[in-house]
Design an enzyme around this catalytic site. Structure first.
Site, short mmCIF file in Angstrom:
data_model
loop_
_atom_site.label_atom_id
_atom_site.label_comp_id
_atom_site.label_asym_id
_atom_site.label_seq_id
_atom_site.Cartn_x
_atom_site.Cartn_y
_atom_site.Cartn_z
N ASP A 75 0.82 -1.21 0.00
CA ASP A 75 0.00 0.00 0.00
C ASP A 75 0.85 1.26 0.00
O ASP A 75 2.02 1.25 0.43
CB ASP A 75 -0.97 0.01 1.19
CG ASP A 75 -0.27 -0.03 2.54
OD1 ASP A 75 0.71 -0.80 2.68
OD2 ASP A 75 -0.70 0.69 3.46
N GLU A 137 -0.02 -1.42 5.62
CA GLU A 137 1.04 -1.03 6.56
C GLU A 137 0.85 0.41 6.99
O GLU A 137 1.06 0.75 8.16
CB GLU A 137 2.42 -1.20 5.90
CG GLU A 137 3.59 -0.95 6.84
CD GLU A 137 4.07 0.50 6.88
OE1 GLU A 137 4.88 0.83 7.76
OE2 GLU A 137 3.62 1.31 6.04
#
Length: 386
Positions: A75, A137
């Site tokens: 991400d 994350e």
């Protein structure tokens, strides 16, 4: 240099996947799964409860303990309201740099690791190499925590984890934890002319913030004598206080967004216990004397353990040998490394690019940094016979 062209080609594909944390990462994960599968990796894709996010865990080599994990998160942070000079989801090469959202944080490392997969497939011996690519994350290391549960349940026990966050290829052996919370206050609305007949949620939230400020100062005295962090103590930050609708209305709702970054697990327990007692013994009795249903509820956004420097650290020793570095450092920002360490692995953070470029418009990674990373990863192949 060898493998650089393959890395650039892969990175171009990865940047084109707009894997902002609020959106799905499935297309990118499926792309990586297909790529690793073509070189014979055993690939497992684990979706989250929504079905729109997934982790990837792949293995090249024997099904034994003690392998080496190359880890990265899929991400990226949003580009909204950022002033980019190019399309953030189209990689642009200019003046020895590769521009695009995620180039350094941290698709550059993922591309380099996957570009090396054919080399590892030819070289692997008694020690497997694993690829761990996670979701979310940036919003609390949610993917890595879910992956840890899967690995623990399956009995998968690698020995070393290399988390490729952008460190300018410096070896990082320690960082603080990151615990994030939203504390919600429910009071009783009323007319501002009669404050005693309501429960002012904002005022009680302010008293909670004052307590956070007191704890912030008390934590300084708890700093370990040998702490290598800057600052050496656990920190607290109040990020937002939200509540109220008008000047003359007693606010019935309020919310505080706050975080702490522990240097040692006991500090988090100390802060949470103090706040629990303060609410139970001081704030809530006063609130419920007016309205029995008044409440204070703390929502855990994420509790991510830090990476604790260890005297015996195979990952650090290995990376020092591979890169020629003569030591390791600590950093203030958080990563998924502590989650891998909690599984019994030795872990370090080391990857291409600078954290100074992360999350900013015109994010980039330099070709020189990617080359240094590829040299390290190529040398890592020699460890797969051990």
């Amino acid at each position: 240099m060898r493998y650089l062209d393959d890395t650039k080609a892969l990175l171009r594909h990865l940047i084109a996947f707009p894997t902002v944390s609020t959106d799905s990462n499935l297309d990118m994960i499926e792309f990586l799964a297909d790529h690793l599968g073509t070189v014979g990796a055993r690939v497992d894709v684990h979706r989250d409860f929504t079905g729109s996010k997934a982790n990837l865990f792949a293995t090249i080599g024997p099904d034994v303990e003690g392998g080496i994990v190359l880890s990265g998160h899929s991400d990226v942070v949003p580009v909204t309201d950022q002033d980019w000079s190019t399309d953030p989801f189209e990689m642009v090469e200019r003046d020895g740099r590769l521009y695009g959202r995620g180039t350094c944080d941290m698709k550059g490392f993922i591309a380099a690791a996957v570009a090396m997969a054919p080399f590892y497939a030819e070289r692997v011996g008694h020690r497997p190499i694993h690829f761990a690519f996670t979701h979310d994350e940036e919003t609390g290391c949610l993917g890595a925590q879910a992956l840890a549960q899967v690995l623990r349940a399956q009995g998968v026990r690698p020995g070393v984890a290399i988390i490729g966050e952008p460190t300018s290829m410096r070896i990082i052996e320690g960082h603080k934890g990151c615990y994030e919370y939203s504390t919600h206050f429910t009071g009783l609305e009323g007319h501002g002319s009669g404050p005693d007949r309501g429960v002012n949620a904002v005022e009680y939230a302010v008293r909670y913030v004052v307590r956070l400020l007191e704890l912030k100062e008390r934590l300084k005295a708890r700093a370990p004598a040998n702490s290598r962090f800057d600052p050496p103590w656990t920190t607290i930050n109040t990020g937002a206080l939200i509540g109220g609708v008008a000047h003359n209305v007693i606010p019935g709702k309020a919310r505080i967004d706050w975080e702490m970054r522990p240097v040692q697990p006991g500090d988090a327990d100390f802060v949470k216990a103090d706040l629990h007692d303060f609410c139970a013994e001081t704030l809530l009795p006063a609130m419920r004397a007016v309205m029995p249903q008044a409440d204070i509820v703390t929502e855990v956004i994420g509790e991510v353990d830090g990476l604790v420097p260890a005297d015996a650290n195979e990952a650090k020793d290995m990376l020092m040998e591979l890169t020629g570095a003569n030591g390791a450092e600590t950093v203030p920002f958080g990563t998924e490394a502590g989650i891998f360490q909690s599984l019994g692995m030795s872990a370090v953070v080391c990857g291409p690019g600078s954290i100074e470029q992360a999350h900013k418009p015109d994010e980039y990674v330099s070709l020189d940094q990617l080359e240094q990373c590829l040299i390290m990863l190529e040398r890592l192949g020699g460890k797969l016979d051990a």
